[in-house]
Design a protein around this motif. Structure first.
Motif, PDB file in Angstrom:
ATOM      1  N   LEU A 150      -2.767  10.122   8.916  1.00  0.00           N
ATOM      2  CA  LEU A 150      -3.699  10.452   7.849  1.00  0.00           C
ATOM      3  C   LEU A 150      -3.112  10.110   6.483  1.00  0.00           C
ATOM      4  O   LEU A 150      -3.821   9.606   5.595  1.00  0.00           O
ATOM      5  N   ASN A 151      -1.822  10.364   6.290  1.00  0.00           N
ATOM      6  CA  ASN A 151      -1.185  10.048   5.010  1.00  0.00           C
ATOM      7  C   ASN A 151      -1.299   8.560   4.684  1.00  0.00           C
ATOM      8  O   ASN A 151      -1.566   8.173   3.538  1.00  0.00           O
ATOM      9  N   GLU A 152      -1.094   7.737   5.689  1.00  0.00           N
ATOM     10  CA  GLU A 152      -1.150   6.290   5.488  1.00  0.00           C
ATOM     11  C   GLU A 152      -2.563   5.844   5.123  1.00  0.00           C
ATOM     12  O   GLU A 152      -2.762   5.001   4.232  1.00  0.00           O
ATOM     13  N   VAL A 153      -3.557   6.401   5.791  1.00  0.00           N
ATOM     14  CA  VAL A 153      -4.954   6.066   5.503  1.00  0.00           C
ATOM     15  C   VAL A 153      -5.310   6.473   4.072  1.00  0.00           C
ATOM     16  O   VAL A 153      -5.982   5.728   3.349  1.00  0.00           O
ATOM     17  N   ILE A 154      -4.848   7.632   3.653  1.00  0.00           N
ATOM     18  CA  ILE A 154      -5.130   8.099   2.293  1.00  0.00           C
ATOM     19  C   ILE A 154      -4.461   7.190   1.263  1.00  0.00           C
ATOM     20  O   ILE A 154      -5.057   6.862   0.225  1.00  0.00           O
ATOM     21  N   ARG A 155      -3.251   6.761   1.525  1.00  0.00           N
ATOM     22  CA  ARG A 155      -2.576   5.839   0.598  1.00  0.00           C
ATOM     23  C   ARG A 155      -3.386   4.550   0.447  1.00  0.00           C
ATOM     24  O   ARG A 155      -3.534   4.009  -0.656  1.00  0.00           O
ATOM     25  N   GLU A 156      -3.906   4.043   1.563  1.00  0.00           N
ATOM     26  CA  GLU A 156      -4.704   2.815   1.506  1.00  0.00           C
ATOM     27  C   GLU A 156      -5.964   3.031   0.672  1.00  0.00           C
ATOM     28  O   GLU A 156      -6.315   2.193  -0.174  1.00  0.00           O
ATOM     29  N   ALA A 157      -6.651   4.139   0.903  1.00  0.00           N
ATOM     30  CA  ALA A 157      -7.873   4.436   0.153  1.00  0.00           C
ATOM     31  C   ALA A 157      -7.571   4.603  -1.336  1.00  0.00           C
ATOM     32  O   ALA A 157      -8.318   4.115  -2.192  1.00  0.00           O
ATOM     33  N   ALA A 158      -6.471   5.281  -1.638  1.00  0.00           N
ATOM     34  CA  ALA A 158      -6.108   5.504  -3.042  1.00  0.00           C
ATOM     35  C   ALA A 158      -5.786   4.194  -3.744  1.00  0.00           C
ATOM     36  O   ALA A 158      -6.184   3.976  -4.895  1.00  0.00           O
ATOM     37  N   ARG A 159      -5.078   3.294  -3.063  1.00  0.00           N
ATOM     38  CA  ARG A 159      -4.745   2.002  -3.677  1.00  0.00           C
ATOM     39  C   ARG A 159      -6.018   1.211  -3.988  1.00  0.00           C
ATOM     40  O   ARG A 159      -6.136   0.599  -5.055  1.00  0.00           O
ATOM     41  N   LEU A 160      -6.976   1.229  -3.064  1.00  0.00           N
ATOM     42  CA  LEU A 160      -8.222   0.509  -3.284  1.00  0.00           C
ATOM     43  C   LEU A 160      -8.988   1.078  -4.479  1.00  0.00           C
ATOM     44  O   LEU A 160      -9.501   0.334  -5.318  1.00  0.00           O
ATOM     45  N   MET A 161      -9.052   2.398  -4.576  1.00  0.00           N
ATOM     46  CA  MET A 161      -9.804   3.014  -5.666  1.00  0.00           C
ATOM     47  C   MET A 161      -9.066   2.895  -6.992  1.00  0.00           C
ATOM     48  O   MET A 161      -9.703   2.810  -8.050  1.00  0.00           O
ATOM     49  N   GLU A 162      -7.745   2.890  -6.959  1.00  0.00           N
ATOM     50  CA  GLU A 162      -6.982   2.668  -8.197  1.00  0.00           C
ATOM     51  C   GLU A 162      -7.281   1.285  -8.758  1.00  0.00           C
ATOM     52  O   GLU A 162      -7.459   1.112  -9.971  1.00  0.00           O
ATOM     53  N   ALA A 163      -7.338   0.295  -7.881  1.00  0.00           N
ATOM     54  CA  ALA A 163      -7.626  -1.074  -8.321  1.00  0.00           C
ATOM     55  C   ALA A 163      -9.036  -1.171  -8.888  1.00  0.00           C
ATOM     56  O   ALA A 163      -9.271  -1.871  -9.882  1.00  0.00           O
TER      57      ALA A 163
END
Length: 221
Positions: A62-75
């Motif tokens: 779950l942590n890894e999935v959240i990091r991916e989602a956060a990177r996309l939304m940060e961009a």
């Protein structure tokens, strides 16, 4: 949209003031593009709700999935997303893409709730929880310090076709809720007007939960 086009056609037929027509043309075509974009988003949301793909379950952190989602939304948003994640992997049984969309949707909602009157903050957290029966859960929150949800609207937040945003389809949170429930999890939120909102999710850890059944053509949202 039809009225806008008709207005533009009438102005073109007259063409008595080229400068005024150019201004009208720019304004009307900009509005039309915005309306088409809105319809496109609504159609995409209805497609997500209606289509019936086979859910591809796997063990995911779950942590890894959240990091991916956060990177996309940060961009996309051009602002940082704060992360306070559990130091160890929180492995759940889920469809990775579906789970990532859940967090993208929640983070996007949090970003859209921010107000210009104060510095905006969106924070995502995870932690390990153990209930009274010894069952282990991955618990996560998506927090913002935005406008908050009016009390009168809170009972409707997860209802399909309900939206507080102009041009929204009202399907985003309904899809999120259904995805979480399909994974044998739970979702809820706490909100205070003028202070912010926190959405929370609880998913069973894969080690403690048999993979939920995913029959063919199971609806994900």
């Amino acid at each position: 949209m039809k009225l806008s086009v008709q207005h533009l056609r009438r102005a073109f037929a007259r063409r008595d003031d080229p400068g005024r027509f150019a201004e009208l043309f720019e304004r009307v075509t900009t509005t039309l593009i915005e309306q088409i974009d809105t319809l496109s988003h609504i159609a995409a949301d209805f497609s997500t709700l209606a289509r019936m793909p086979t859910r591809r379950l796997e063990r995911v952190d779950l942590n890894e999935v959240i990091r991916e989602a956060a990177r996309l939304m940060e961009a996309e948003a051009g602002r940082p997303i704060e992360l306070a994640l559990h130091p160890e992997p929180l492995v759940v049984q889920a469809d990775r893409e579906e789970l990532r969309r859940v967090y993208i949707n929640l983070i996007k909602n949090a970003l859209q709730a921010l107000v210009p009157e104060r510095p905006g903050r969106v924070r995502v957290t995870t932690r390990l929880e153990v209930d009274e029966g010894g069952r282990r859960w991955a618990y996560s929150t998506v927090e913002d310090n935005g406008r908050g949800i009016p009390e009168a609207l809170r009972p409707k937040i997860f209802e399909p076709n309900f939206s507080t945003k102009t041009g929204g389809s009202g399907l985003g949170l309904a899809i999120v809720r259904q995805c979480v429930l399909d994974l044998q999890g739970a979702i809820g939120f706490e909100s205070e007007e003028g202070v912010g909102t926190t959405f929370w999710l609880r998913l069973p850890l894969a080690s403690d939960e048999q993979p939920p059944e995913a029959p063919e053509n199971q609806t994900t949202g």
